[in-house]
Structure formats: C-alpha cells, structure tokens
Design a protein around this motif. Structure first.
Motif, mmCIF file in Angstrom:
data_model
loop_
_atom_site.group_PDB
_atom_site.id
_atom_site.type_symbol
_atom_site.label_atom_id
_atom_site.label_comp_id
_atom_site.label_asym_id
_atom_site.label_seq_id
_atom_site.Cartn_x
_atom_site.Cartn_y
_atom_site.Cartn_z
ATOM 1 N N TRP A 80 0.638 -23.115 9.749
ATOM 2 C CA TRP A 80 2.062 -23.417 9.755
ATOM 3 C C TRP A 80 2.599 -23.719 8.371
ATOM 4 O O TRP A 80 2.523 -24.845 7.902
ATOM 5 N N ARG A 118 -12.679 -37.732 6.426
ATOM 6 C CA ARG A 118 -12.726 -36.856 7.590
ATOM 7 C C ARG A 118 -12.913 -37.604 8.898
ATOM 8 O O ARG A 118 -13.578 -38.612 8.970
ATOM 9 N N ILE A 158 -7.917 -26.330 2.726
ATOM 10 C CA ILE A 158 -9.283 -25.800 2.682
ATOM 11 C C ILE A 158 -10.265 -26.883 2.220
ATOM 12 O O ILE A 158 -11.313 -27.083 2.804
ATOM 13 N N ARG A 159 -9.867 -27.614 1.182
ATOM 14 C CA ARG A 159 -10.791 -28.570 0.595
ATOM 15 C C ARG A 159 -10.878 -29.869 1.416
ATOM 16 O O ARG A 159 -11.956 -30.404 1.635
ATOM 17 N N PHE A 160 -9.703 -30.382 1.841
ATOM 18 C CA PHE A 160 -9.701 -31.699 2.480
ATOM 19 C C PHE A 160 -9.266 -31.668 3.942
ATOM 20 O O PHE A 160 -9.265 -32.690 4.603
ATOM 21 N N GLY A 161 -8.837 -30.509 4.417
ATOM 22 C CA GLY A 161 -8.343 -30.461 5.787
ATOM 23 C C GLY A 161 -6.981 -31.109 5.944
ATOM 24 O O GLY A 161 -6.597 -31.516 7.034
ATOM 25 N N THR A 162 -6.220 -31.217 4.847
ATOM 26 C CA THR A 162 -4.895 -31.837 4.907
ATOM 27 C C THR A 162 -3.926 -30.960 5.702
ATOM 28 O O THR A 162 -3.942 -29.738 5.570
ATOM 29 N N ASN A 163 -3.103 -31.598 6.491
ATOM 30 C CA ASN A 163 -2.143 -30.889 7.328
ATOM 31 C C ASN A 163 -1.148 -30.081 6.480
ATOM 32 O O ASN A 163 -0.400 -30.635 5.676
ATOM 33 N N ILE A 190 2.147 -36.801 -0.240
ATOM 34 C CA ILE A 190 1.108 -35.765 -0.244
ATOM 35 C C ILE A 190 -0.236 -36.377 -0.626
ATOM 36 O O ILE A 190 -1.259 -36.134 0.011
ATOM 37 N N LEU A 210 6.084 -28.910 3.595
ATOM 38 C CA LEU A 210 7.438 -29.468 3.753
ATOM 39 C C LEU A 210 7.780 -30.424 2.600
ATOM 40 O O LEU A 210 8.859 -30.352 2.012
ATOM 41 N N MET A 211 6.851 -31.308 2.253
ATOM 42 C CA MET A 211 7.093 -32.249 1.151
ATOM 43 C C MET A 211 7.364 -31.489 -0.147
ATOM 44 O O MET A 211 8.185 -31.894 -0.960
ATOM 45 N N LEU A 212 6.650 -30.369 -0.322
ATOM 46 C CA LEU A 212 6.801 -29.618 -1.568
ATOM 47 C C LEU A 212 8.179 -28.961 -1.681
ATOM 48 O O LEU A 212 8.593 -28.584 -2.770
ATOM 49 N N SER A 258 -6.928 -37.382 4.763
ATOM 50 C CA SER A 258 -7.636 -36.288 5.419
ATOM 51 C C SER A 258 -9.004 -36.080 4.793
ATOM 52 O O SER A 258 -9.913 -35.546 5.433
ATOM 53 N N ILE A 315 1.498 -28.355 7.383
ATOM 54 C CA ILE A 315 2.915 -28.470 7.751
ATOM 55 C C ILE A 315 3.588 -29.484 6.842
ATOM 56 O O ILE A 315 4.625 -29.247 6.235
ATOM 57 N N LEU A 316 2.942 -30.650 6.740
ATOM 58 C CA LEU A 316 3.536 -31.752 5.990
ATOM 59 C C LEU A 316 3.554 -31.488 4.502
ATOM 60 O O LEU A 316 4.558 -31.728 3.835
ATOM 61 N N VAL A 317 2.417 -30.987 3.969
ATOM 62 C CA VAL A 317 2.355 -30.782 2.524
ATOM 63 C C VAL A 317 3.376 -29.722 2.108
ATOM 64 O O VAL A 317 4.129 -29.915 1.148
ATOM 65 N N LEU A 359 -5.407 -27.631 -0.438
ATOM 66 C CA LEU A 359 -5.615 -28.968 0.118
ATOM 67 C C LEU A 359 -6.151 -28.872 1.545
ATOM 68 O O LEU A 359 -6.987 -29.665 1.963
ATOM 69 N N TYR A 402 7.730 -37.983 -2.459
ATOM 70 C CA TYR A 402 7.123 -36.848 -1.787
ATOM 71 C C TYR A 402 5.710 -36.602 -2.291
ATOM 72 O O TYR A 402 4.797 -36.326 -1.519
#
Lengths: 360, 310, 357
Positions: free
Chosen positions: A88, B291, A142-147, B281, A153-155, B288, A149-151, A140, B277
C-alpha cells in the motif's frame, strides 16, 4: 430480506454495466442535491457530463480532459501494481512532488543552455526522484518491516515542506523580484514539455500515460512478474511457495509506482503547471488512489476511470462558472459518484438473492 | 535567543490542548481498526463533525448540544462508509478516501452560513483548590471539559478492550472474521457499531477544533489532522495508552517547534515543520525493528473484506 | 502556438465575443479566487469587490466567479473557459496566477485581464496591488504604544517580500515610539491552517507577547487573543467580530474602488494596461475603526500618521535606515524606491533573528 451470494466467476454483464448504473444513480442523487441548492438539476448534470465533450467549446475541453487525466492515470497505474500485491503506497502525492522537484532542478541547472538532451535528462531525473522517495518506505519495510502506508503518507508532508523550501530557496527564480517560485519552463524551450500535436492537449505526459497503460497491461498479463504480483495478492503464502521473493516485490512495486508518480510530477511541472511553486501539488496523488480502485486495478479500467474523474473536474469547473454552483457542491458530487461506483461494484462479483429467514 | 522564556509547564498545558482533536480521532480509529476495518476517511468525518457541532452550538447556544451533534454527524457519515464496506463489500481504502472527499465538500456546503460567527464559549473545568496548586494546577486542572473527557474515553476504550466480553468479541472479529462468524458473532453488526463509534469520536475531535481550540468555522479547517490521527494509531501499535502518548508527542512536537521559534531559536522553518513527520517515521522504524510486538497487536483481518459464505 | 491562437481568436470573433459588449449586452466580468469566498480574509475581500461592482453597475454588468482555483494548470483552464464563454474583463486575484494570466491573455487579445500582486504586464494585462505596508506602519505605531511587555508577537507565513516588508514597516514604526520593543516572529509555513495559527498565537502569548500581528489568512489568532485578553490586529478584513475587545484595528484590503474604476474604464472604452500600487491615499489599503482600548492621545497620533501616509507627507521607509547587518540602506530623508520594496529580502537593523533562507 436480501442476501448476497458470491458468483463463481464475475458477471461480465454487470462488470460493464455497474459503472453505467452508478453514473446514472449519481446523476439522480446529484440532481437532487443541486435542486436543493436552488439550481436547475438538468442543466447542472448536462454541464458536468455533456458540455466538456460535446458543447460548442468542446474542442478545447477535450484536450483539457487528457491534460487533467494524464497524471491521474500515470500515478494510478503504478499504484495498482502494488495494490494488487497488497503493498500500500498511499504517498504518491509526495513522490509526485519530489519527481517534479528533481526534474525541474535538472532543467534549471542547464538554464539557459539550448540543447536537445535537456528534456530527456529531466524525464530521467523526475522518474529517479519519485523512485528514490518511494524507496524510503520500501527499504524500511524490507529491512525493518515498517508499515509502508504510514511511512509513505508521512513523507507526503515532508515533501510538501521540501517543496516550499525549494520554491523559496534553491530553485527560486533569480529574476523573479524575490517572489517564490522557479523559472517558468514555458519560457525555456529546451526544457518545456510541449504539446506534441497542437491543440490536442497531447503533451509528453499524456503520451507516457498511454504507453504506461499498454506496458502495465502486458506486464500483468504476459509477464512472470505480473503473475507473481497477482498471486501475492491472492495468497501471500502460496506466492512464497511458488518462488516469489516478497522483498523484491515490495521494492519493485513501490519503486515503480514512485517512478511513475515522479514522471507525472515532472511532466506537470515542465508543461501545464510550468514552474515549481509552493502550491504546486493539487492532490493528484490521493485522487489517483481512488482512480486505481475505480478502474478495478486494471490498466484499461484505470484509463477510463482517469478520464471520468477528469470529466467531473473539467465539467465541475464549467458548472461553477456558468451556473454558480459552489465549489463545495462539486466536491460533494464527486464524493457521491465515487460512493455509487464503489458500492454498485458488488453486483459484478455477487448476486442478490431474496431469503426467507432474517440473517444479519 | 531566550529559552528561559519557555515555561515547560505551560508548554505541557498547551500541548494537551493542541493534541486533543487528534487524540479523539485516533482513539475512535483504533476501535475501528481493532474490529478489522481500515477507515481512511477520518479527515472527512472530523470536518463534518466540526461543522455539525459548530452549527448546532450556534443555533442552540449550547456547546454541549453542539458536541453531541458533532458526534452524531460524524457517526452518520461513518455509517455511509460502513454500509458501503460492510453490505456492498466495497474496498475500504478507496471508500475511505472517497469519504474524505465527500466530507470536505459536504462540510463546506453545510457551513456556508456559518463563516465569521463566534460560537458560544465552552465552560472550563477549574477544579476547586486543585486548579490553584502551584505546579500541577496549571498543567492538570485548568482545562476545558473535553480534555478530560478525551482522556476518559481513552481509559474506557482501554478497559473495555482489555477486561470486558464486548472487547474480547471486538478483538476476535478483528483477528479473524471467519472464526468469529463461525462462533456465532454478528460480524457485520459489530463492525458497524465500531465504525459508528469511530465516526463519533472523529466528529468530536473536529468539533473540539471549531468550538474550543480555534474557535470558529472555516472551510477545510482540519487541515490534515485526520491523516495524523491515522498515523498515531499505528504509531501506538493499536494500544489505547499508546494513542494518548502518540497524540501528546505529536501535539508536543508542533507546539515545541512554535515555542522555540517564539523564543528566538534560529532553525530552518521548513525543516522544523518536517520534524513531527520525520520523528513519527523514526518511531515507526524503531518499533517495527523490535520485531513481533507491533505485529502482535495489529488486527490480523485489518482491511480485509468479510462476506459470510454460509 | 500561432495555430491554436488563431483558432481561438477565430472562434471568439465568429461568436461576436471579441469586442467589448455591444450597448445592449451587459459587460461580463470574471473573478478567479484562490480560496473559498468564505475564508473571511483574502478571497472574501475580493468577492466584496465583485459585489460592489454588481451594485454599482446593476444591469450593465454580469459577473461570474470561480473560487478555490489552484494556481498553475487549473488556473489556465479556468481562465480560458471564462474567456471562451464571452467574459470581457477578468480579475485574477492571486500572485500564482501570473503566468497563466499572461498565457491566456496572449490567446485572447480582445479580453482584458487584471492580475493582482504580480509584475508581468501585456497590452491587455494590467497589474494592481495594495501598499499594505503602509497599514503595517500604522499597526506598528499602535503596538509600540500599547505593549506593556515590550514584546510583539508576529505570525508570519512565508519569507516573501510582501511579508518581510510588513515586518520591517511595523518594526520601524513600533521602534520609533518605543525603543525597547522587541519583535518575536514565528514562521508557520502556511497561509491558512487555523489550528496551527492558533498554536502559534498561544506560543507567543505564553512567552510574554501581549500584542499580536499576523500575516496569515485565518482569524484564528484574533480569537485566541480575545480569549487570552490581549490585543491583536485584523488581517485583510475587519475581524472585529472575532475579537471585539482584542482587535485594535485591522488592515482592510479594499478592492471596491479599483474594481469599479476598471469596469467603468472598460464600459467607457478607456481601459489601458497599467500598473497600480495603491495605498491609504487611494483607499485600497484601509484601516478599520480604531478600538476604544487605544488611549486618546495615541488615537490622535495614529490618525495623524494615517493622514500623513495618505497625503504622502510621510513614507513607511524613510531614512536613516540600516539593514540588519548594520550596512546603510537609506540615507537621512531618503525614501525607499518601489523596486527595492517589491523585492525586499532583508530585515532592517534592530530586528532579532534572521530570515529563513
């Protein structure tokens, strides 16, 4: 009571008919809204849907439909790849902005040199800029599994600030009397995204949009990557067994959608918009998400959905000027159209059956 | 530069006010997402709540009636989303975005006669004695009622989710709608209630802006607050107290940024405005990277379409 | 380009739209706004001008308008659409409409355009703007007198010449009557975000500012000032209704006389491309009634400044004035040239902090 029954295969008849039914329903509901506001509903609906295509000045509006639809289609195509695979990216607006900034920066760096290679370089830079901005959430994730959608959107908000910074600082027109905003590419032929055929609205972005529709169609239907994307969307587990590498897919989908959004930004800034300004972005990145779904994530569907959205924009503007409809009414009308389109879609995949006993 | 001009206690007090709208919207969205539904229309519901609350407060001269109307208006709009996604099985992301578009238009239409009017003042809660406490008084006991109500809502959501059967069912529905359905729970009905609750909270958040924090009605006055509320839910990894922390942190960064400027600290403004913002992030990444924890809290059925096939 | 221009011109001519309306037809006047007309600031004031035109000329004019038009490509389409549908005179009311206005004007040589706050003109494009900095001088004078904490809070949008000019003008006037005065400028990086503007107002008040000025569009700061019991000045529009006790006065952008004058010129056939930068003298910049909170002697001196600025006896920027870094800008008695003012990108001596670059 009625209940829904899933069709074994989507109904071909309703797949084609639901958009028509939805548009008609919107005309009725929208007509009621306009009548409530004291406007002639028939005239309003005719102005929005008919005038841009068939009125006396349609030769101008038809071209504008393409200009307005091109960025929507380009961005939506990229997004649809990821959406199919459950990735997403809702930050296309940010990638659009950054693509415009990097592309414009390259063009401005050459000013006032006159050379054929400047515009191609700008296209490259625009795509790269959007790609790089989208790779931030991709990496982010791939490396950390960060969502993502949010990243992503914030960007968008970070990109908006960057845009303000650039139009007030680095990219500011040195001959602009201190006003914000870059030089206008319409006055710099080597960097200007011109109309390819005069009077038709066909600029580089429109061409790129058409090419992208075909490329996406081929990718999804004829290429192993398209198969992997569709498979991942249906079942991530099954996809993994089939040899799909999810991380690569994340990078590909986000990267491609970012690059396409960046391209859209570059074509817009170098053509119709003309310059980098604080308010350069007008929400194409968000509207494109809706366009992607309206088109059922299918390249041809997206092409049609993009044109339909453009029609409501251009027609809505005419209705505002000629009938004095408030801008807010047009916005609400667009929202209704989307509701009906999304809601009636159920008919393609489900059958409505009456039942005797009540089931919630 | 005169940083001594910044009183940390005053700063905390004002960040609580600045954070209340996003806190309200975010706690509502948390409940929605816990039920397995992703509603991206928070911005649209907030702005609709802002005008409904404003209009009714002005017409009735009662801020309480206004807040009630805001909750009602937000919930009603949310139910449009609910009906489309639950009965007509439309895509939640697209429907949510359409809801935002529709809400912005609708609110501007409704608000055409209300620009340039002052709403009735909202009562403050000056807790007797406590409000005069030297340090904590200003921070904790001198706000308007809604600041406390918002915290109360967070506490209630936390307690309900954690300790009650209703909370358990809600979580079950969000975790696996098929399993919940098999156990005999009315998945659609439960989700509709969660969606309406989310809309009511978002509406309250919007009305807090138009009635108390700014207080006035102007088109588009939520200016993106709804999107931030969405971010905070994930930031909090779907925990109610995390939402409170997230909202206050986010409100805090914005308020701190403005205070540093007012104190004369020279920082590039655009970069400062990016800071909230970027920090979000960063926090997302840190969380995240740890884990498991965030993933454990995320409702497994989030955003998936439910259709009872049997 | 020539090709399309000739098509457009031919279309316009064949429909009889190109020439200013014949005697019986009303003159069609178009307005394009960047915000909603309900913003109670910039776009609202322009729409007041439109209404004044309707009132003045009655059946002789017909007005059309479009609100919330994004700058750039969308503006160009809206303008073309207006020109195509037979509008004779179009007011484009935001700086960002500059290039779109010029582009469309090139295609419709017989339609007249008026662009607000820009600097590019053409035979059928005039520009106009207000000398709002004169109003800032008045605000600075009052603020210098009224502040008890000697700290003026200033909510600014973006560091563009218009905003910088306002800060400088206000500071010089405040300093002239109160040598201890300090300006605390907060850049909010937005023209319109009521919540953020309210937060900025709160931050400034929390840190001791007791008079607020703003160069953003919403009346949020005014309502906060009213709530906190301090003073503030209205921006673009009279904001008294938002702060009956707080508002000391307001700079009102009064476009009415200019719009009426220009429509009149078209009706008479005397319209020519020109550049107008009107201030207190012509009434494009106006001051809202002075609040009774201002002591009588200050009221009197304020009125004197307004009169002198209007008559040209006084100028907002009159030497000796140094730049912030101490280098000389204007010598004793020297007045700033319009060119320098239009591109102003520096603070004057005495203001703390530096402009965001």
């Amino acid at each position: 009571m009625l209940r829904l029954e899933k069709r074994p295969v989507p109904s071909r008849f309703w797949t084609i008919m639901t958009p028509v039914v939805a548009v008609v329903a919107t005309m009725v509901a929208g007509g009621l809204l306009f009548a409530f506001l004291g406007k002639d509903p028939v005239a309003a609906i005719r102005t929005i849907f008919w005038d841009p295509i068939f009125s006396e000045f349609a030769w101008y509006y038809r071209a504008q439909l393409l200009v307005k639809a091109a960025p929507l289609i380009l961005i939506a195509l990229g997004l649809s790849l990821g959406f199919r695979a459950g990735i997403w990216n809702i930050g296309a607006e940010g990638q659009y902005i950054v693509g415009a900034i990097t592309g414009a920066a390259v063009g401005l760096a050459f000013y006032p040199l006159d050379a054929w290679y400047i515009f191609p370089l700008m296209i490259l830079a625009g795509a790269l800029g959007g790609w790089a901005w989208a790779m931030i959430p991709a990496l982010l994730k791939i490396r950390f599994g960060t969502n993502e959608i949010l990243v992503s959107l914030m960007l968008v908000y970070v990109a908006e600030q960057l845009l303000a910074k650039m139009s007030l600082g680095l990219l500011k027109n040195p001959d602009g009397h201190g006003f914000p905003g870059s030089r206008n590419f319409q006055e710099y032929p080597s960097a200007h995204n011109v109309e390819l055929i005069e009077g038709t609205g066909m600029h580089g972005g429109v061409l790129a949009g058409f090419i992208a529709v075909i490329a996406a169609y081929v990718l999804l239907n004829r290429h192993i990557l398209g198969y992997q994307i569709r498979l991942t969307g249906q079942s991530a587990r099954a996809a993994r067994f089939a040899g799909v590498r999810p991380k690569l897919l994340v990078a590909f989908c986000l990267g491609t959608s970012g690059a396409l959004a960046g391209l859209a930004g570059l074509f817009e800034v170098a053509g119709p918009a003309g310059q980098i300004t604080i308010d350069f972005n007008v929400g194409y990145g968000f509207t494109a998400i809706i366009v992607a779904f309206l088109g059922r994530l299918h390249p041809v569907g997206i092409l049609l959905a993009g044109l339909l959205m453009a029609l409501t924009y251009v027609g809505g503007e005419i209705a505002q000027a000629n009938l004095r409809l408030p801008a807010a009414a047009i916005q609400a009308f667009q929202g209704m159209l989307l509701f009906f389109l999304l809601g009636f879609d159920v008919l393609a995949n489900y059958r409505i059956r009456p039942i005797k006993r009540e089931v919630a | 530069m005169d940083l001594s001009a910044i009183n940390p206690l005053v700063l905390i007090a004002s960040l609580m006010v600045a954070a209340t709208p996003i806190l309200l919207a975010a706690i509502g969205e948390l409940v929605v997402e816990k039920s397995g539904v992703l509603n991206l229309g928070v911005e649209g519901m907030m702005i609709t709540g802002a005008i409904c609350g404003f209009a009714i407060a002005v017409e009735s001269s009662s801020p309480w009636l206004g807040l009630l109307a805001a909750a009602g208006g937000g919930a009603l709009l949310a139910l449009v989303f609910g009906v489309l996604t639950q009965f007509f099985l439309s895509n939640q992301v697209a429907t949510g975005l359409a809801l935002t578009l529709f809400g912005l238009g609708l609110s501007a239409l409704l608000g055409q006669g209300y620009a340039g009017i002052k709403p009735p003042p909202s009562p403050r809660l000056d807790v007797p004695f406590l409000a005069d406490l030297p340090v904590l008084g200003r921070v904790l006991f001198q706000h308007d009622y809604m600041v406390y109500i918002s915290i109360l809502i967070v506490a209630c959501v936390w307690a309900v989710l954690k300790y009650t059967r209703a909370g358990l069912i809600l979580r079950a529905v969000g975790e696996s709608h098929d399993a919940a359905h098999a156990l005999g729970y009315k998945v659609v009905r439960i989700r509709l209630m969660a969606i309406a609750f989310g809309g009511a909270c978002a509406g309250l958040g919007g009305a807090y802006l138009s009635l108390i924090r700014v207080p006035q009605w102007t088109e588009g006055m939520t200016a993106g607050a709804g999107w931030i509320a969405l971010a905070i839910v994930v930031f909090a990894s779907w925990r109610p107290w995390g939402v409170l922390l997230g909202a206050y942190l986010f409100g805090g960064v914005t308020v701190l940024q403005l205070n540093l400027q007012a104190a004369g600290l020279e920082l590039p403004v655009e970069y400062l405005s990016m800071a909230p913002y970027l920090i979000t992030i960063l926090v997302l990444v840190i969380m995240s990277a740890d884990r498991g924890r965030a993933a454990l809290n995320a409702p497994a059925a989030l955003g998936k379409i439910f259709h009872a096939s049997s | 380009m020539n090709h399309i221009r000739s098509i457009l011109a031919a279309a316009a001519l064949s429909l009889g739209l190109a020439a200013p309306a014949a005697a019986q037809d009303p003159l069609k006047v178009g307005f394009v706004y960047v915000g909603p007309i309900g913003d109670f600031g910039w776009s609202y004031q322009h729409d007041q001008g439109r209404l004044a035109v309707e009132e003045e000329f009655g059946d002789n004019v017909e007005t059309v308008y479009q609100e919330s038009v994004p700058e750039g490509a969308d503006a160009e389409r809206v303008l073309t659409q207006m020109a195509l549908s037979g509008t004779d005179l179009i007011f484009t009311t935001s700086f960002g409409y500059m290039d779109p206005t010029l582009n469309v004007a090139k295609k419709f040589p017989n339609v007249k355009f008026e662009h607000a706050t820009g600097y590019k003109r053409a035979p059928n494009v005039s520009t106009y703007s207000g000398r709002f900095y004169e109003g800032r001088t008045v605000l600075g004078h009052i603020a210098g007198h009224m502040t008890k904490t000697n700290k003026i809070g200033y909510i600014a949008s973006f560091p563009i010449p218009e905003v910088v000019r306002g800060i400088n003008a206000a500071y010089l006037a405040a300093k002239a009557v109160n040598p201890d005065v300090k300006f605390s400028v907060v850049w909010v990086s937005t023209w319109f975000d009521p919540a953020k503007e309210a937060d900025a107002a709160n931050a400034l008040i929390d840190q001791g500012a007791d008079v607020l000025m703003q160069h953003t569009d919403s009346p949020a700061a005014m309502t906060i000032a009213e709530d906190k019991g301090i003073y503030a000045f209205g921006q673009a529009s009279d904001m008294e209704r938002f702060g009956p006790n707080a508002q000391l006065t307001a700079i009102v952008d009064n476009w009415n006389p200019y719009y009426i004058e220009r429509v009149h010129a078209v009706l008479e056939g005397t319209w020519e491309s020109q550049d107008s930068w009107h201030g207190l003298a012509e009434g494009m910049t106006q001051m809202a009634p002075l609040s009774d909170a201002i002591p009588d002697d200050v009221k009197a001196s304020t009125q004197e400044i307004i009169d002198k600025l209007a008559s040209g006896e006084m100028h907002s920027f009159e030497g000796p004035i140094n730049r912030q870094d101490g280098s000389a800008w204007l010598a004793e008695g020297e007045r700033a040239e319009d060119g320098t003012l239009l591109g102003m990108d520096f603070y004057v001596e005495g203001i703390e902090g530096s402009l965001p670059k």
